[in-house]
Design a protein around this motif. Structure first.
Motif: not given
Length: 442
Positions: A292-321
């Motif tokens: 991050x200091x060298x401007x390369x980003x931090x995709x791993x941390x971003x993905x981890x944060x997204x996964x923490x908020x990911x609910x598989x059941x909610x995702x399935x319901x959303x897909x059906x809708x």
């Protein structure tokens, strides 16, 4: 975070990223600029000088001058050395005790009480622990009140004894309470001072000796730069703590404390605070921070944060809708709430490689969704589920109720319609059609 340092390092390394002739002279000149950037970021001069000397030695030893891509190799060497300077490998906290006892120390104003709550919330949600917060600041009633407010906010019990002025006795009583009530982690918030003094050091040393904690953590305000490093050294001489917590890193554009502190006290940074919310706590990964200091980003941390908020059941319901064309504004609102839980927008954008540099001069509102949320909340349940019924009179009412204009309501409806179509297109074989459309748009 670290915006100024990132800019200066990027400029310093720019000459070696091009295709011009690379010589020992311009490698030395580049590293001189790197050293200057580190010193400007409030890194101790001696540490900055040793850092660049090591990079230069490794660069010449690895034949950077003869490399096909010398600029890239130099960036890698700087990144590797930054990683080592900040600790090398990630260090976890010791939770082996029954209960595990974590003693928090630091100066007043460093964010110690707030971070005690963040740590309790982190352990409860990510490590499935049952923490207990113990208020041992007997000098400031407001500190006890603050810890109780934090505890209520995250749903964690707080132990305090306002009639007792002995922090050692309170700490022991808190541990006994934890054992009796099935709490397997005890986080003890101690008193701070405006500056290091003998009374505070004696008190924290007495608590430490009486409870023999699994972890003693030193909380430091990263915005104080070298002062933070010096304070850490003074505490470590008395406490011999196990790790450092850097708070307010979201507001620090210099980064000197994060870069210097490990080499001065030889103790790892274990956590960082990246905002005001109780979820704004991250495990410190030296390699990711160097990226991050060298401007390369931090995709791993971003993905981890997204996964923490990911609910598989909610995702399935959303897909059906989506498949049934029933995706409405209530569903959209849920998606916004999940994004907001991931952290502040500027921090998230900084994790995307290259995005931080592109958007560095833009004013990114941490509550960028508030107008959208206000518009949606001003809709009736029927309007949220069937946006197509929203006519001119309804738009006028929604705009008035949300404190926005009809143009903003129209813009949201248009964007929502486009997004719904795109999501529908991604279902089944639509992905191929979408790629074809994008190809025609080039």
């Amino acid at each position: 975070m670290f915006d100024n340092l990132s800019d200066k390092l990027d400029k310093a390394l720019h000459i070696l990223k091009g295709h011009g002739q690379i010589t020992e002279v311009n490698v030395a000149e580049t590293l001189k600029e790197v050293r200057r950037a580190l010193v400007d970021a409030d890194v101790n001069y001696k540490i900055a000088k040793e850092f660049t000397a090591t990079v230069k030695e490794k660069a010449l030893g690895q034949n950077v001058l003869k490399s096909l891509k010398p600029g890239q190799l130099m960036v890698k060497l700087v990144k590797d050395e930054l990683t080592e300077l900040m600790g090398g490998d990630v260090e976890d906290i010791d939770l082996s005790g029954k209960p595990s006892i974590i003693l928090m120390s630091g100066l007043q104003g460093s964010g110690k009480t707030t971070f005690s709550g963040k740590l309790a919330n982190f352990l409860a949600t990510k490590k499935t622990k049952k923490p207990l917060l113990v208020a041992c600041d007997v000098y400031r009633p407001a500190a006890i009140d603050q810890l109780h407010v934090v505890g209520d906010q995250i749903g964690v019990e707080v132990f305090s004894d306002r009639g007792n002025n002995d922090p050692v006795a309170i700490a022991k009583a808190g541990i006994a309470h934890a054992k009796e009530n099935g709490c397997n982690v005890v986080i003890i918030d101690t008193a701070g001072r405006l500056a290091v003094d003998e009374v505070m050091m004696t008190e924290i040393a007495n608590i430490h000796e009486a409870i023999t904690p699994n972890e003693t953590l030193f909380v430091v305000d990263s915005m104080t730069g070298q002062d933070a490093v010096n304070t850490a050294k003074a505490f470590n001489d008395v406490l011999n703590f196990d790790g450092v917590i850097l708070t307010k890193l979201d507001g620090d554009t210099r980064g000197g404390a994060a870069i210097s502190i490990k080499s001065v006290v030889n103790k790892p940074i274990k956590f960082i605070g990246t905002g005001e919310k109780m979820e704004a706590i991250d495990v410190f990964y030296p390699s990711r921070m160097a990226d991050r200091i060298l401007g390369m980003g931090d995709v791993v941390s971003l993905v981890e944060r997204a996964q923490e908020q990911f609910d598989e059941e909610e995702a399935r319901k959303l897909q059906k809708k989506i498949a049934k064309n029933q995706f409405g504004f209530d569903d959209f609102l849920k998606q916004i709430q999940q994004i907001k839980k991931m952290g502040n927008m500027k921090d998230l954008i900084g994790m995307i490689p290259g995005a931080g540099k592109m958007m560095k001069n833009m004013d990114i509102d941490d509550d960028a969704f508030r107008h959208i949320e206000a518009i949606i909340h001003s809709m009736t349940p029927e309007e949220r589920s069937k946006p197509q019924i929203i006519n001119s009179s309804r738009k006028k009412r929604i705009g008035k109720g949300s404190g926005t204009s009809i143009q903003q309501v129209n813009q949201l409806l248009k964007q929502f319609d486009q997004m719904s179509k795109m999501m529908k297109m991604m279902q089944g074989g639509g992905g191929k059609r979408m790629m074809q459309m994008m190809g025609k748009m080039r």
